[in-house]
Design a protein around this motif. Structure first.
Motif, PDB file in Angstrom:
ATOM      1  N   GLY A  83       0.805  -1.205   0.000  1.00  0.00           N
ATOM      2  CA  GLY A  83       0.000   0.000   0.000  1.00  0.00           C
ATOM      3  C   GLY A  83       0.842   1.261   0.000  1.00  0.00           C
ATOM      4  N   VAL A  84       1.890   1.280   0.806  1.00  0.00           N
ATOM      5  CA  VAL A  84       2.775   2.442   0.881  1.00  0.00           C
ATOM      6  C   VAL A  84       3.444   2.690  -0.473  1.00  0.00           C
ATOM      7  N   GLU A  85       3.890   1.616  -1.096  1.00  0.00           N
ATOM      8  CA  GLU A  85       4.549   1.756  -2.395  1.00  0.00           C
ATOM      9  C   GLU A  85       3.570   2.249  -3.456  1.00  0.00           C
ATOM     10  N   ALA A  86       2.341   1.744  -3.419  1.00  0.00           N
ATOM     11  CA  ALA A  86       1.341   2.127  -4.412  1.00  0.00           C
ATOM     12  C   ALA A  86       0.939   3.592  -4.281  1.00  0.00           C
ATOM     13  N   THR A  87       1.117   4.163  -3.094  1.00  0.00           N
ATOM     14  CA  THR A  87       0.776   5.576  -2.897  1.00  0.00           C
ATOM     15  C   THR A  87       1.971   6.496  -3.095  1.00  0.00           C
ATOM     16  N   GLY A  88       3.043   5.965  -3.665  1.00  0.00           N
ATOM     17  CA  GLY A  88       4.161   6.813  -4.068  1.00  0.00           C
ATOM     18  C   GLY A  88       5.268   6.995  -3.058  1.00  0.00           C
ATOM     19  N   HIS A  89       5.301   6.141  -2.028  1.00  0.00           N
ATOM     20  CA  HIS A  89       6.323   6.268  -0.992  1.00  0.00           C
ATOM     21  C   HIS A  89       7.315   5.102  -1.086  1.00  0.00           C
ATOM     22  N   GLY A  90       8.027   5.073  -2.213  1.00  0.00           N
ATOM     23  CA  GLY A  90       8.943   3.968  -2.484  1.00  0.00           C
ATOM     24  C   GLY A  90      10.086   3.854  -1.503  1.00  0.00           C
ATOM     25  N   ALA A  91      10.610   5.003  -1.040  1.00  0.00           N
ATOM     26  CA  ALA A  91      11.733   4.960  -0.108  1.00  0.00           C
ATOM     27  C   ALA A  91      11.322   4.311   1.206  1.00  0.00           C
ATOM     28  N   LEU A  92      10.137   4.666   1.696  1.00  0.00           N
ATOM     29  CA  LEU A  92       9.666   4.063   2.936  1.00  0.00           C
ATOM     30  C   LEU A  92       9.402   2.573   2.746  1.00  0.00           C
ATOM     31  N   ALA A  93       8.838   2.200   1.612  1.00  0.00           N
ATOM     32  CA  ALA A  93       8.590   0.787   1.333  1.00  0.00           C
ATOM     33  C   ALA A  93       9.894  -0.011   1.343  1.00  0.00           C
ATOM     34  N   GLN A  94      10.953   0.557   0.768  1.00  0.00           N
ATOM     35  CA  GLN A  94      12.237  -0.121   0.769  1.00  0.00           C
ATOM     36  C   GLN A  94      12.785  -0.292   2.186  1.00  0.00           C
ATOM     37  N   LEU A  95      12.658   0.763   2.998  1.00  0.00           N
ATOM     38  CA  LEU A  95      13.093   0.648   4.387  1.00  0.00           C
ATOM     39  C   LEU A  95      12.307  -0.423   5.110  1.00  0.00           C
ATOM     40  N   MET A  96      11.021  -0.486   4.866  1.00  0.00           N
ATOM     41  CA  MET A  96      10.197  -1.501   5.526  1.00  0.00           C
ATOM     42  C   MET A  96      10.633  -2.902   5.130  1.00  0.00           C
ATOM     43  N   ARG A  97      10.996  -3.068   3.876  1.00  0.00           N
ATOM     44  CA  ARG A  97      11.455  -4.390   3.437  1.00  0.00           C
ATOM     45  C   ARG A  97      12.736  -4.805   4.154  1.00  0.00           C
ATOM     46  N   HIS A  98      13.637  -3.850   4.353  1.00  0.00           N
ATOM     47  CA  HIS A  98      14.942  -4.163   4.917  1.00  0.00           C
ATOM     48  C   HIS A  98      14.989  -4.080   6.429  1.00  0.00           C
ATOM     49  N   LEU A  99      14.168  -3.188   7.019  1.00  0.00           N
ATOM     50  CA  LEU A  99      14.305  -2.917   8.435  1.00  0.00           C
ATOM     51  C   LEU A  99      13.040  -3.164   9.245  1.00  0.00           C
ATOM     52  N   GLY A 100      11.959  -3.520   8.600  1.00  0.00           N
ATOM     53  CA  GLY A 100      10.680  -3.593   9.286  1.00  0.00           C
ATOM     54  C   GLY A 100      10.429  -4.833  10.102  1.00  0.00           C
TER      55      GLY A 100
END
Length: 206
Positions: free
Chosen positions: A183-200
């Protein structure tokens, strides 16, 4: 700092890494005129005990920082999290974000220390830019450089406390986190999505 311990990184170097990568902070302090904030690039020392920055001499905060207890906040990407992304209906919307707080007493830098700070800043960021050759102050007229540095004031905070918050849905299941990332990635927040993948997951949570 968020009160939920799940959002506090347990690796000692994670907050340091984010401060170095982001490299920009809001500096807060109390003044006789009330609370004030300034925004500045920062340099974290190798041993992570001090944070240097500089402000325009005309900045309202400059004359109050020497000897003051200040707060520096480095913020990373953030985004709204819709409750509709969860499989569990009994959820509310929230906000995911990264924020590193550092508190400490500030001292004013001498002129040579300010120049060293500026050299370090340009060296670090020119390396990221990849300019060949990189910009250095040697390319400037020395008199002009001296005049320009006279218009700014350098400071160093002795860091007495680190208070990082890495809020990336660590308190949710892996399945729910995956939905939030989508959802975050689909709303244009790719940087946060990447952090979530690596650090979430377990890496960032206590």
């Amino acid at each position: 700092m968020h009160p939920n311990s799940a959002f506090r990184p347990r690796q000692d170097d994670l907050a340091e890494l984010l401060v170095r990568e982001i490299g920009f902070a809001a500096i807060f302090a109390s003044t006789p005129d009330g609370p004030r904030v300034a925004h500045a690039p920062v340099v974290l020392s190798d041993d992570r005990t001090t944070l240097q920055f500089h402000l325009a001499r005309g900045n309202a905060l400059t004359r109050h920082l020497r000897g003051a207890n200040a707060l520096a906040v480095v913020q990373g990407p953030d985004a709204y999290v819709s409750a509709s992304w969860y499989a569990d209906a009994d959820q509310v919307p929230t906000w995911n974000y990264v924020a590193i707080e550092m508190e400490g007493v500030v001292r004013k830098l001498e002129a040579a220390e300010l120049v060293a700070q500026l050299d370090t800043l340009s060296d670090q960021h020119e390396a990221r830019v990849g300019a060949n050759p990189p910009w250095t102050r040697d390319k400037m007229n020395p008199a002009l450089f001296s005049k320009m540095t006279g218009a700014i004031v350098g400071f160093e905070m002795r860091i007495a406390a680190w208070r990082p918050t890495i809020k990336l849905s660590q308190n949710k299941s892996a399945e729910e986190r995956a939905r939030v990332i989508e959802g975050v990635e689909a709303t244009g927040h790719g940087a946060l999505a990447q952090l979530m993948r690596h650090l979430g997951g377990d890496k960032a949570g206590a």
